[in-house]
Design an enzyme around this catalytic site. Structure first.
Site: not given
Length: 348
Positions: A129, A184, A180, A69, A72, A182, A169
């Protein structure tokens, strides 16, 4: 919140947002070549919509195993060199918009073209994660809110940026490429179509956002409310699960929120996400996006608000965009908004 800036090995910026001071960034050991994005924007002559062409994004990372990932901390493929972090934000390695993109040559077909200048960033909510924004403590959600606000202010000051969009998303049904937790941030070099239509409606009806909020707060579709914010299912919801979270005070963007508004937002937003995850046996796939006023225009017309929606319409069933929605943008929703609001209230 403590901010620390650094650079990755290919020159991209990374910013750490920590809840305690003392970070000394670890150098990126990967020795990556410089990023060379090619982002071209073309304007549809029939609709006026902007379409961005970015062939380099075809090679972006797609659902790697956990041990590879890139979000991470400190791993061999990690975009975050430090061994641990609270919140980390870095320039996307595969951007849709980037100030480094070269000039776009003129074409003979009469279609307007220009450089896709701007910026795309990845916001890592935690180094865990297996977590999600809904499972984080309120203090961490508050740090995420501060990071969103700080990046909104920084990106809004860049040349060529017309609007900043903060979004997440989540879920393979939505099309995520990394598991993971997150989000944007897109700093567009144009005002996107949705905002353009909203600006036109608000210009024709001053005070529109306040009127809509007042009507929703007096009606049956409120999901939760506090001193500074209200979450509700809109009367004309497009999606089977759709919730708007709106501040009571007119503010144009996240950077304009006061401390008390940010505090309550961290509590209510986490509550909302947990309600969404309680609707079905599996966590809800969703898109959650912060609609902010464009840079330099409409600041008194467009009020900051979150729009969260999901493609899940029932356990094991997904709403796919069929011909009416995809072809004509004429939406059909199978779930009455009043019913969706009642289910979200009960999920709390």
């Amino acid at each position: 919140m403590y901010r620390t800036r650094a650079r990755l090995s290919d020159g991209r910026e990374i910013v750490y947002y920590d809840e305690a001071p003392g970070r000394t960034p670890v150098p990126d050991p990967r020795g990556l070549p410089p990023v060379e994005p090619v982002c071209e924007v073309r304007r549809d002559p029939l609709t006026g919509d902007h379409v961005t062409i970015t062939a380099h994004r075809n090679t972006r990372t797609f659902l790697p195993p956990a041990d590879r990932c890139p979000l991470c901390p400190g791993g061999p493929a990690s975009e975050v060199p430090d061994p641990a972090y609270d919140v980390a934000v870095f320039e996307n390695r595969f951007p849709s918009f980037d100030a480094r993109t070269p000039p776009v040559p003129a074409a003979a077909d009469g279609v307007e073209r220009f450089r896709g200048a701007g910026r795309c960033e990845v916001v890592c909510y935690t180094d865990d994660h297996s977590a999600s924004l809904a499972t984080l403590p309120v203090s961490r959600v508050r740090t995420v809110v501060d990071a969103w606000a700080d990046r909104t202010a920084a990106l809004s000051a860049l040349p060529d940026v017309r609007q900043v969009y903060v979004f997440e998303n989540r879920g393979v049904e939505i099309g995520v490429t990394l598991h993971h937790p997150h989000g944007q941030i897109y700093a567009y070099p144009f005002v996107p179509p949705r905002t353009g239509r909203t600006l036109a409606m608000a210009a024709a009806r001053p005070g529109l956002f306040g009127e809509v909020l007042a009507a929703e707060r007096a009606g049956p579709r409120v999901v939760l409310a506090g001193e500074h914010w209200t979450a509700y299912v809109p009367a004309a919801a497009r999606w089977p699960v759709e919730v708007h979270l709106t501040p009571h005070r007119h503010v144009p963007d996240l950077a304009a929120l006061g401390g008390a508004e940010r505090d309550e937002l961290a509590v209510l937003y986490r509550d909302l996400l947990r309600r969404c995850d309680a609707l079905y046996p599996a966590p809800l796939p969703y898109v959650a996006g912060w609609h902010q006023a464009p840079v330099g225009e409409g600041r008194d017309l467009v009020r900051l608000h979150l729009e969260l929606f999901s493609v899940r319409r029932a356990p094991g069933k997904i709403k796919y965009l069929a011909g009416s929605e995809s072809g004509m943008a004429a939406w059909i929703n199978d779930v009455p908004p009043e019913e969706a609001a009642a289910r979200l209230r009960a999920a709390g």
